[in-house]
Design a protein around this motif. Structure first.
Motif, short mmCIF file in Angstrom:
data_model
loop_
_atom_site.label_atom_id
_atom_site.label_comp_id
_atom_site.label_asym_id
_atom_site.label_seq_id
_atom_site.Cartn_x
_atom_site.Cartn_y
_atom_site.Cartn_z
N ALA A 53 66.63 39.89 121.61
CA ALA A 53 68.05 39.70 121.87
C ALA A 53 68.24 38.70 123.00
N GLY A 54 69.24 37.83 122.85
CA GLY A 54 69.50 36.82 123.86
C GLY A 54 68.66 35.57 123.72
N HIS A 55 67.85 35.49 122.68
CA HIS A 55 67.09 34.28 122.37
C HIS A 55 67.77 33.52 121.22
N VAL A 56 67.31 32.31 121.00
CA VAL A 56 67.81 31.47 119.92
C VAL A 56 66.66 31.16 118.96
N PHE A 57 66.96 31.17 117.66
CA PHE A 57 65.97 30.65 116.70
C PHE A 57 66.62 29.58 115.85
N ARG A 58 65.81 28.58 115.54
CA ARG A 58 66.27 27.40 114.81
C ARG A 58 65.43 27.24 113.54
N ILE A 59 66.09 26.99 112.41
CA ILE A 59 65.42 26.69 111.14
C ILE A 59 65.60 25.20 110.87
N LEU A 101 76.46 36.84 111.37
CA LEU A 101 75.84 37.59 110.28
C LEU A 101 75.89 39.07 110.66
N TRP A 102 76.51 39.88 109.79
CA TRP A 102 76.83 41.26 110.10
C TRP A 102 75.83 42.22 109.47
N LEU A 111 74.52 40.75 113.97
CA LEU A 111 73.09 40.60 114.23
C LEU A 111 72.79 39.26 114.89
N ALA A 112 73.47 38.22 114.44
CA ALA A 112 73.23 36.87 114.95
C ALA A 112 74.50 36.06 114.79
N THR A 113 74.65 35.08 115.67
CA THR A 113 75.79 34.16 115.63
C THR A 113 75.26 32.73 115.50
N ILE A 114 75.81 31.96 114.57
CA ILE A 114 75.39 30.57 114.40
C ILE A 114 75.98 29.74 115.54
N VAL A 115 75.10 29.03 116.25
CA VAL A 115 75.56 28.23 117.40
C VAL A 115 75.47 26.73 117.15
N PHE A 207 70.62 29.90 115.44
CA PHE A 207 71.21 31.23 115.56
C PHE A 207 70.92 31.82 116.94
N PHE A 208 71.90 32.52 117.49
CA PHE A 208 71.73 33.32 118.70
C PHE A 208 71.53 34.76 118.28
N ALA A 209 70.42 35.38 118.72
CA ALA A 209 70.12 36.77 118.36
C ALA A 209 70.94 37.71 119.22
#
Length: 290
Positions: A53-59, A101-102, A111-115, A207-209
């Motif tokens: 939580a509080g990290h970002v992941f990028r695809i 994303l809910w 669960l995550a927000t697109i940033v 995405f932001f977790a």
């Protein structure tokens, strides 16, 4: 066509009424990030990874256009997982920056927000096609058998199944997906269509977790979907495939000051049941068990 208001509205202070400035700061502060993991998802395969939580992941589409099928679960409790249909209602059928994303019932939280979305320029094309869709779901070997009479093991459903096995999950945990980089829509007969992915090398969705996540991503065996899945030869489809890259970043703690993970729904869980005695939840363990 007249504009009809959305059925689900973002009321002031609700989780749909997000702090856009907060997420903009996260997207813009690339210099303050620390890369903690990078992995490659090979063609026609899938990988799973954890995001705190509080990290970002990028695809990323590092090498060329490619569609990816994404699943998300709560790391602590995989019964809580991404709910594609409710996300479609609360947000939109094709998501982009600031959409969330809910998760599934009874948790129903972001669960995550697109940033960030480098393909937000695409908008709506002449056929009504849009990107990053929640309309369709993963390709799977059962439908392939239904349509062709043949077995083929490397659909997104199968890829995701293999990817989550080391994490204690199985085929039953694989769920409806976010189709990352996929261009889709509904035609004049209200039928689902797919078009070629417009992503270029270097494009990404970020995405932001909001909570601790387990994620899994499949590189679709249809590649960039420039060819019909049921019609092209396997050799032709293979030529349209590229790997996808995933990057996980820790953020500057100062950016997260005042932020906290959203709690699950506070609904009491009674569902209108009227049972005598204080032990009704014990006699009905499926009710409100989170």
């Amino acid at each position: 066509m007249a504009h009809v208001p959305a059925a689900y509205q973002a009321t002031q202070g609700s989780p749909l009424d997000i702090d856009r400035d907060f997420y903009r700061r996260i997207a813009d502060d690339s210099a303050g990030r620390t890369l903690v993991e990078r992995l490659r998802v090979p063609i026609r395969d899938a990988r799973a990874w954890r995001v705190p939580a509080g990290h970002v992941f990028r695809i990323c589409t590092t090498d060329g256009p490619q569609v990816g099928d994404l699943n998300l679960w709560s790391l602590a409790n995989p019964r809580e997982r991404m709910w594609a249909s409710r996300t479609r209602q609360l947000q939109r059928a094709h998501v982009t920056t600031f959409d969330r994303l809910w998760s599934s019932l009874p948790y129903i939280r972001p669960l995550a927000t697109i940033v960030a979305d480098t393909l937000d320029w695409y908008g709506v094309d002449a056929d009504g096609g849009r990107l990053h869709d929640l309309l369709g779901t993963r390709c799977d070997p059962y439908v392939n058998r239904l349509l062709t009479g043949e077995d083929f093991d490397f659909h997104c459903h199968s890829n995701l199944t293999r990817a989550v096995l080391p994490h204690g999950l199985d085929e039953r945990d694989v769920h409806d997906v976010l189709n990352v980089f996929q261009c889709t829509g509904l035609n004049a007969d209200d039928e689902y269509f797919m078009k070629a992915c417009p992503a270029r090398p270097g494009d990404y969705l970020e995405f932001f977790a909001e909570i601790d996540l387990l994620c899994a991503l499949s590189c679709c065996p249809g590649g960039d979907l420039s060819l019909q899945l049921w019609g092209a030869t396997d050799e032709q489809l293979l030529a349209t495939c590229h790997p996808l890259d995933v990057e996980v970043y820790a953020l500057d703690p100062a950016l997260l000051e005042g932020w906290r993970s959203p709690a699950p729904s506070a609904y009491s869980g009674g569902h209108g049941l009227r049972l005598d005695g204080p032990d009704w939840t014990a006699r009905h363990p499926s009710i409100r068990r989170k």
